[in-house]
Every structure is written in C-alpha cells, then in structure tokens.
Enzyme design. Structure first.
Site, PDB file in Angstrom:
ATOM      1  N   HIS A  36     -24.162 -40.717  10.555  1.00 40.21           N
ATOM      2  CA  HIS A  36     -25.432 -40.056  11.013  1.00 40.21           C
ATOM      3  C   HIS A  36     -25.855 -38.716  10.772  1.00 40.21           C
ATOM      4  CE1 HIS A  36     -26.726 -43.685  13.602  1.00 40.21           C
ATOM      5  NE2 HIS A  36     -25.516 -43.904  13.466  1.00 40.21           N
ATOM      6  N   SER A 128     -26.281 -53.493   1.744  1.00 39.65           N
ATOM      7  CA  SER A 128     -26.762 -54.382   0.726  1.00 39.65           C
ATOM      8  C   SER A 128     -28.456 -54.223   0.324  1.00 39.65           C
ATOM      9  CB  SER A 128     -26.613 -55.693   1.124  1.00 39.65           C
ATOM     10  OG  SER A 128     -27.376 -55.959   2.633  1.00 39.65           O
ATOM     11  N   GLU A 161     -37.860 -47.411   2.411  1.00 36.58           N
ATOM     12  CA  GLU A 161     -37.391 -47.912   3.788  1.00 36.58           C
ATOM     13  C   GLU A 161     -38.281 -47.180   4.847  1.00 36.58           C
ATOM     14  OE1 GLU A 161     -34.539 -49.599   4.899  1.00 36.58           O
ATOM     15  OE2 GLU A 161     -33.265 -49.969   3.037  1.00 36.58           O
ATOM     16  N   ASP A 173     -27.200 -44.230   1.885  1.00 36.51           N
ATOM     17  CA  ASP A 173     -27.414 -45.549   1.114  1.00 36.51           C
ATOM     18  C   ASP A 173     -27.690 -45.577  -0.191  1.00 36.51           C
ATOM     19  OD1 ASP A 173     -26.662 -45.936   3.844  1.00 36.51           O
ATOM     20  OD2 ASP A 173     -28.240 -47.124   4.338  1.00 36.51           O
TER      21      ASP A 173
HETATM   22  C1  GLA Z   1     -27.353 -46.099   8.008  1.00 37.01           C
HETATM   23  C2  GLA Z   1     -28.449 -45.514   7.532  1.00 37.01           C
HETATM   24  C3  GLA Z   1     -27.964 -44.181   6.739  1.00 37.01           C
HETATM   25  C4  GLA Z   1     -27.001 -43.313   7.649  1.00 37.01           C
HETATM   26  C5  GLA Z   1     -26.173 -44.283   8.249  1.00 37.01           C
HETATM   27  C6  GLA Z   1     -25.338 -43.798   9.434  1.00 37.01           C
HETATM   28  O1  GLA Z   1     -26.641 -46.830   6.974  1.00 37.01           O
HETATM   29  O2  GLA Z   1     -29.181 -46.234   6.496  1.00 37.01           O
HETATM   30  O3  GLA Z   1     -29.168 -43.487   6.084  1.00 37.01           O
HETATM   31  O4  GLA Z   1     -27.915 -42.707   8.524  1.00 37.01           O
HETATM   32  O5  GLA Z   1     -26.739 -45.623   8.921  1.00 37.01           O
HETATM   33  O6  GLA Z   1     -24.504 -42.694   8.720  1.00 37.01           O
END
Ligand code: GLA
Length: 387
Positions: A36, A128, A161, A173
């Site tokens: 996070h 994914s 997203e 991600d």
């Molecule tokens: C998910 C979110 C990411 C990140 C993680 C926690 O994967 O998509 O952007 O915040 O949680 O690190």
C-alpha cells in the site's frame, strides 16, 4: 512448438477463423516489500512472475473489439464508438477500460479479434487484471499503428482501473507488468515512476504461497485505507507544509504529530512510513542475501500489516505460521492488497521442495484448505511473443 502456442493457434482458428497476425504477453507480479505504499507515492520492491497473459490478435476493419478468453467464459464484443460496461463477462471490463482510457487520452484506435490465455491465478493478488490491461494496451498499439511508452501505458492502465473499473489502486501492478525485468526484482519509485533493478542473491528463491481463502471486502477496505492515508496527509501538512504524500513524512515527523491524529489514521500512517523505509533497506539485503536482515524486515512488514494497517485475515495468520516453520524459510510476509489471497516467502533455493511440502501439509491441517505453493522467477515486462 510449445503446447501453449499450439493451443492458442488452434483455438484462434476455431473461434475467429484463420491465424492471428500478432501475439503479445504481459506478466503478473508479486510485491517483495511495500504494501500500500504505491498510492502514497512511496517505494515498492516488486517482481514480475514467470506467469503471464498472452493475447493473440488480428486487426479488424471495423471499430469492434471481439475478445475471448481460454480461461474464462463469456464473450462480449464491444464497439469503440460506445464502450459500455459488461456484466456477463466481467473480465472484459479490463479490456473495455483500457480502450476507454486510451481513447480518452486522444489515441485513435482500431478494433481487433483477440484471444487471451493466462497462467496467472485470478483474484489472488498477483495482478492478473493488470496483465490483461497491459496486453490489451499492446494489442491496440499493434492494431492501430501507434506507439506508447511503457510508463504511459502503465498510467493508462491505472486510469482504466480508477475511472472505468472503479478501483482506486496505485501504479504498482501496471508498472510492474509493463516494465518488469527478467532476472531481477525492481525497486520502484512511485512518485518519479522510475525503477532500479534489485538483483536477488543466488540461493534465495521467491515462493508464492496462495492461501486460496476468499478475499472479503478488498474493494471497500482498500478505499478506506486510501482515504485514511489522505486524511493523514491533510493533517500532517498543517505542521509540515511541504508534505504532499506520506512519502514526504519521516518517522520523526510522524512521532511529533501522532497525538494530533485520530488513532486509526496514526496507525495507518505509521505503517506506510515504516514500510517505505523497509523497502529501501531491503534492496541491498536482497542482493547481498543477508538472511538475518531479510528475516527481520519481513517479520516487521507482516506485523505492521496485521496490527497497524489491519489488512490481515485468519488464513494469512495460518499461512504465516506454516511458512515460518517450514525448512529453508528465510522470511515471509503478505502480498498484494492483503485480506487473504497470496503471501510471499524467501526460501533457501536448495530447500524449495521440502518447504513447499511442509507448508502445504501444515496449512491444510490448520485450515482445511489446500493451498497453492510455487516458486516464481522474474520474467521480462510486457512485449511481443513469436507464435
Ligand atoms: C493492489 C493495488 C496496488 C497496490 C497493492 C497493495 O494490488 O492494485 O495498486 O496498492 O494492492 O500494495
């Protein structure tokens, strides 16, 4: 020819007729440290997986995108002139969102027929969905004859997203999937959108330990954490006007203001500020293979995630116990957003098999759930594949 190539060619012919003209791939990711921290513009130690999403495609003359998956049922064509949401094939939201974000950024897109095949487990915190977004982004570039830098593609995926799918995620991600490097973890700076490779010492294996427990409330709890961090920034910037994100806050600054923050906000901020420091400390430890430091950093990350950021779950606690007791364990912690899903362990490479067996047995005995335990290796970021 590999089985996977053959399968994709055969299925493409069966579903669309003829051959695809191109194929692209985009990998999943696992975070080795930095939970996070991305939406707080801090640091993450991230790594691509040798599990990825392939998308075979052939441009169409009209403005229709017809995309199907070999893993999930439900085909839903959509028109680039009217991109709607889709309830019957929810996974196509990521393709639709990507098309929406690219067009909104001014790109003129062409339609394509596309067939997706993924080896990334779904919904377990290994990105994914970001892999689908990055693969679709590459497919549109080929079909439409445009070029977009990997960083911009990652940002477009994040926008898809945030604004189309409705998850207020950070950049982790999509950046990992677009810019990952074979053979190395990445130390990602989420403010600058740059990274430095962080090679992992020989003899240290990265192992994904999937709790396979349902993840509850990820969406709403995720948004709550985000809002609590924003509240922390607002309050801390009253004392320290240069603070724009928790990235700008040190442990000392936080201590000096902690009493002025609501207790929950103070806990969330504490975790993020300390986790950022742990990411920076992890880079040299990972490369040097400093077992003692790796273990301590991982233990502190998990304790903070559970007690301060409160993204734990009973299944994660059981998995943590199993991972730490298993032969060859160096360190273990949460991965992804938390609340169940996958966890990650650093393991002595020569003890990998014994580790996996032991974790499987111990976790299954404690929870009644068969976990999924497997080593992962960093693969290249999103790009073309020869069919
Ligand atoms: C998910 C979110 C990411 C990140 C993680 C926690 O994967 O998509 O952007 O915040 O949680 O690190």
């Amino acid at each position: 020819m590999s089985l996977r190539r053959q399968l994709i060619l055969d299925e493409f012919a069966a579903r669309f007729g003829g051959r695809p003209s191109a194929c692209v791939r985009a990998p999943g990711r696992v975070d080795l440290m930095g939970s996070h921290t991305d939406y707080n513009l801090g640091y993450v130690m991230t790594m691509t997986l040798d599990r990825d999403t392939w998308l075979a495609l052939r441009p169409r003359a009209d403005r229709v995108v017809s995309i199907q998956s070999l893993n999930l049922s439900g085909c839903s064509d959509f028109s680039l002139d009217d991109i709607t949401h889709c309830e019957i094939a929810p996974w196509t939201e990521y393709a639709r969102g990507m098309a929406w974000a690219m067009q909104e950024a001014g790109y003129v897109l062409a339609g394509f027929d596309g067939l997706v095949h993924s080896t990334i487990p779904f919904g377990s915190g290994l990105s994914s969905s970001a892999a689908v977004e990055m693969a679709v982004g590459l497919a549109f570039q080929i079909a439409s004859g445009i070029r977009i830098s990997p960083v911009e593609l990652a940002l477009l995926g994040q926008r898809a997203e945030n604004k189309f799918v409705g998850l207020n995620c950070g950049i982790l991600d999509q950046y990992s999937s677009a810019l990952g490097e074979a053979g190395s973890a990445l130390l990602l700076d989420c403010r600058d959108l740059t990274h430095t490779p962080a090679p992992i010492a020989d003899g240290v294996a990265v192992v994904v330990c999937d709790t396979r427990a349902p993840r509850h409330l990820v969406g709403s709890e995720y948004d709550d954490r985000h809002a609590q961090c924003d509240e922390g920034v607002r309050l801390l910037s009253a004392a320290y006007p240069h603070v724009r994100a928790l990235r700008d806050v040190t442990v000392e600054m936080l201590k000096s203001c902690e009493d002025a923050l609501p207790p929950v906000v103070a806990k969330r901020c504490r975790f993020i500020v300390e986790e950022d420091d742990r990411v920076l400390a992890l880079a040299p430890a990972l490369t040097a293979g400093d077992r003692a430091l790796l273990r301590d950093l991982y233990a502190a990350s998990y304790a903070g995630a559970r007690d301060l950021y409160e993204i734990g779950a009973p299944a994660m606690e059981a998995m943590m116990a199993a991972m730490l007791h298993a032969p060859g364990a160096i360190g273990a912690r949460q991965a992804g957003a938390g609340f169940g899903g996958c966890m990650v362990a650093l393991v002595e490479a020569d003890a990998m098999e014994a580790f996996a067996k032991d974790v499987e047995a111990r976790y299954a005995a404690a929870t009644g759930i068969e976990p999924f335990v497997y080593p992962v290796r960093p693969s290249a970021g999103a790009g073309p594949v020869e069919l």
